[in-house]
Design a protein around this motif. Structure first.
Motif, PDB file in Angstrom:
ATOM      1  N   ALA A  70       0.826  -1.205   0.000  1.00 42.59           N
ATOM      2  CA  ALA A  70       0.000   0.000   0.000  1.00 42.59           C
ATOM      3  C   ALA A  70       0.862   1.257   0.000  1.00 42.59           C
ATOM      4  N   MET A  71       1.915   1.252   0.790  1.00 44.64           N
ATOM      5  CA  MET A  71       2.801   2.403   0.843  1.00 44.64           C
ATOM      6  C   MET A  71       3.500   2.619  -0.490  1.00 44.64           C
ATOM      7  N   ALA A  72       3.956   1.537  -1.111  1.00 50.32           N
ATOM      8  CA  ALA A  72       4.693   1.647  -2.368  1.00 50.32           C
ATOM      9  C   ALA A  72       3.819   2.136  -3.510  1.00 50.32           C
ATOM     10  N   HIS A  73       2.518   1.827  -3.450  1.00 53.46           N
ATOM     11  CA  HIS A  73       1.653   2.143  -4.581  1.00 53.46           C
ATOM     12  C   HIS A  73       0.605   3.216  -4.259  1.00 53.46           C
ATOM     13  N   LYS A  74       0.783   3.902  -3.160  1.00 55.02           N
ATOM     14  CA  LYS A  74       0.011   5.102  -2.857  1.00 55.02           C
ATOM     15  C   LYS A  74      -1.492   4.858  -2.763  1.00 55.02           C
ATOM     16  N   HIS A  75      -1.875   3.791  -2.097  1.00 50.32           N
ATOM     17  CA  HIS A  75      -3.298   3.613  -1.805  1.00 50.32           C
ATOM     18  C   HIS A  75      -3.441   3.062  -0.400  1.00 50.32           C
ATOM     19  N   GLY A  76      -4.661   3.051   0.117  1.00 57.46           N
ATOM     20  CA  GLY A  76      -4.899   2.574   1.463  1.00 57.46           C
ATOM     21  C   GLY A  76      -4.585   1.098   1.604  1.00 57.46           C
ATOM     22  N   ARG A  77      -4.235   0.709   2.808  1.00 61.54           N
ATOM     23  CA  ARG A  77      -3.926  -0.694   3.058  1.00 61.54           C
ATOM     24  C   ARG A  77      -5.170  -1.561   3.039  1.00 61.54           C
ATOM     25  N   TYR A  78      -6.316  -1.028   3.483  1.00 61.14           N
ATOM     26  CA  TYR A  78      -7.523  -1.823   3.653  1.00 61.14           C
ATOM     27  C   TYR A  78      -8.578  -1.452   2.625  1.00 61.14           C
ATOM     28  N   GLY A  79      -9.273  -2.468   2.139  1.00 61.12           N
ATOM     29  CA  GLY A  79     -10.291  -2.276   1.118  1.00 61.12           C
ATOM     30  C   GLY A  79     -11.674  -2.634   1.608  1.00 61.12           C
ATOM     31  N   ARG A  80     -12.407  -3.326   0.785  1.00 59.65           N
ATOM     32  CA  ARG A  80     -13.807  -3.649   1.056  1.00 59.65           C
ATOM     33  C   ARG A  80     -13.933  -4.590   2.252  1.00 59.65           C
ATOM     34  N   LYS A  81     -15.030  -4.464   2.965  1.00 58.31           N
ATOM     35  CA  LYS A  81     -15.282  -5.286   4.142  1.00 58.31           C
ATOM     36  C   LYS A  81     -16.206  -6.449   3.795  1.00 58.31           C
ATOM     37  N   TYR A  82     -15.823  -7.637   4.246  1.00 55.03           N
ATOM     38  CA  TYR A  82     -16.634  -8.843   4.067  1.00 55.03           C
ATOM     39  C   TYR A  82     -16.931  -9.441   5.445  1.00 55.03           C
ATOM     40  N   PRO A  83     -18.039  -9.042   6.072  1.00 56.50           N
ATOM     41  CA  PRO A  83     -18.374  -9.574   7.396  1.00 56.50           C
ATOM     42  C   PRO A  83     -18.509 -11.092   7.392  1.00 56.50           C
ATOM     43  N   VAL A  84     -19.031 -11.649   6.314  1.00 57.33           N
ATOM     44  CA  VAL A  84     -19.207 -13.091   6.183  1.00 57.33           C
ATOM     45  C   VAL A  84     -18.546 -13.532   4.883  1.00 57.33           C
ATOM     46  N   GLY A  85     -17.687 -14.527   4.958  1.00 55.06           N
ATOM     47  CA  GLY A  85     -16.988 -14.986   3.771  1.00 55.06           C
ATOM     48  C   GLY A  85     -17.876 -15.809   2.858  1.00 55.06           C
TER      49      GLY A  85
ATOM     50  N   TRP B  67      -3.335   5.285 -10.009  1.00 55.98           N
ATOM     51  CA  TRP B  67      -3.782   3.916 -10.197  1.00 55.98           C
ATOM     52  C   TRP B  67      -3.408   3.401 -11.589  1.00 55.98           C
ATOM     53  N   ALA B  68      -4.009   3.996 -12.622  1.00 56.82           N
ATOM     54  CA  ALA B  68      -3.794   3.515 -13.994  1.00 56.82           C
ATOM     55  C   ALA B  68      -2.368   3.764 -14.469  1.00 56.82           C
TER      56      ALA B  68
END
Length: 388
Positions: free
Chosen positions: A82-97, A348-349
């Motif tokens: 995340a640090m190397a590519h300039k975006h947040g470490r955490y993404g979408r949340k999945y409460p149930v897999g 990103w792109a």
């Protein structure tokens, strides 16, 4: 001549479908797959269409597959990545897999198309090298660090925060990862050695360049993705997962998952658009361009580091931070500024953390040299060529 009969042990492991570049994660795109896996033929099994980003890198897509199947928390792309590519470490949340029992004892089959093939190879590589185990260790260390900071002065509030943190992040107790969690990979038209098609879309020709060529198809597509992500709070979409147990009636479907903070919560076939999986990049209308540093809190600070805590986060640790963007004029103005900046040059792109780059010849060669395509003896591989 007597016909040779081969007997195989019964195998009803789930089938996970991984799409390629700019593929939609819906049955409207893939068709009625479950007709080939029925109880009548003794081949009924669960069908899962993996909710991967339509233009994300193979690393990000592999992480999205793992956490969407396991569930119990947010997608963790890794602090260093995340640090190397300039975006947040955490993404979408999945409460149930979609398949939380996924393990060596309960493996899955993967069927992929196009960039989905390198994506699954990347997933196997991350499982082999212990990437997801390291992520869990890092999150445990982060939680312990927060405890040491706030325990002395804010004991009561910290206890409440710890309860909330534990209840929303059961991934920390998930089993050890191993490549044998993948039983097979069946790939169609997979660019394992890269494809020249991306250069027709505008990918740079030089190995040390990542910026898309101006006025190319890829350059305009990147602008469309940013505008689409910005307008998500208004138009919805891009927030669902698709799962179905084959052989069952059309009315039955898997557990619905939580989509991104702004998008539609969808089940089987309810959303037929592209899912950019841009939750970690906070490109929405009210996101304000801020990155999330804590898997249980929505806001962080992009300058604080992918795994650290900003000063704002420390001051606000004992307040109930919203898990959704605050709809304020201030956040809207920041988001407009972020959109304008990204339209000029996309983090990103125009980077090596995108699907178009990973489909190129140089990225494929790098993954090969790094040993990411190493064949695991526990996995069955089959690849079929395709043509346009």
């Amino acid at each position: 001549m007597e016909k040779l009969q081969l007997e195989f042990p019964p195998d009803n492991a789930p089938l996970v479908i991984v799409g390629g570049f700019l593929t939609r994660n819906s049955t409207a795109y893939w068709g009625d797959i479950d007709q080939y896996f029925t109880e009548r033929d003794g081949n009924a099994r669960r069908i899962i269409i993996a909710p991967v980003g339509a233009c994300s890198s193979v690393h990000d897509r592999a992480c999205e597959i793992y956490y969407s199947l396991m569930g119990g928390g947010r997608v963790d792309y890794g602090a260093e990545h995340a640090m190397a590519h300039k975006h947040g470490r955490y993404g979408r949340k999945y409460p149930v897999g979609l398949y939380p029992q996924w393990s060596v004892d309960h493996p899955v089959h993967f069927v992929s198309h196009s960039l989905g093939g390198p994506t699954v190879l990347k997933l196997i590589s991350l499982l082999r090298t212990g990437f997801f185990n390291r992520n869990r260790s890092s999150r445990e260390h982060h939680r312990h660090h927060r405890h040491n900071i706030f325990h002395h002065h804010h004991h009561h509030h910290h206890e409440q925060d710890e309860v909330d943190s534990t209840s929303s992040d059961s991934l920390l107790t998930s089993p050890t990862c191993h490549p044998a969690m993948v039983r097979s990979l069946l790939a169609f038209a997979g660019p394992f050695q890269g494809t020249p098609s991306v250069y027709l879309l505008g990918a740079p020709y030089n190995a040390n360049e990542t910026t898309l060529r101006s006025f190319s198809i890829g350059n305009f597509l990147a602008k469309y993705i940013h505008i689409s992500s910005f307008l998500t709070p208004l138009v919805g979409g891009g927030g669902g997962t698709t799962t179905k147990k084959a052989g069952e009636g059309e009315g039955e479907e898997g557990a619905k998952q939580e989509g991104n903070g702004n998008g539609l919560i969808s089940g089987l076939g309810e959303y037929d658009g592209w899912d950019w999986q841009g939750d970690s990049r906070n490109l929405g209308m009210f996101d304000g361009g801020l990155f999330e540093t804590d898997p249980n809190h929505r806001h962080g600070n992009a300058t604080s580091g992918a795994d650290g805590m900003s000063m704002h986060s420390k001051r606000s640790a004992n307040t109930a931070l919203s898990k959704r963007p605050q709809r304020s004029w201030r956040a809207f103005k920041r988001s407009v500024g972020t959109l304008w900046t990204q339209l000029r040059k996309s983090d990103w792109a125009d980077s090596s953390d995108s699907g178009s780059y990973d489909a190129g010849l140089y990225a494929a060669d790098f993954r090969e040299r790094a040993g990411e395509n190493m064949v695991c003896p526990q996995v069955f591989y089959a690849s079929f060529t395709g043509s346009v």
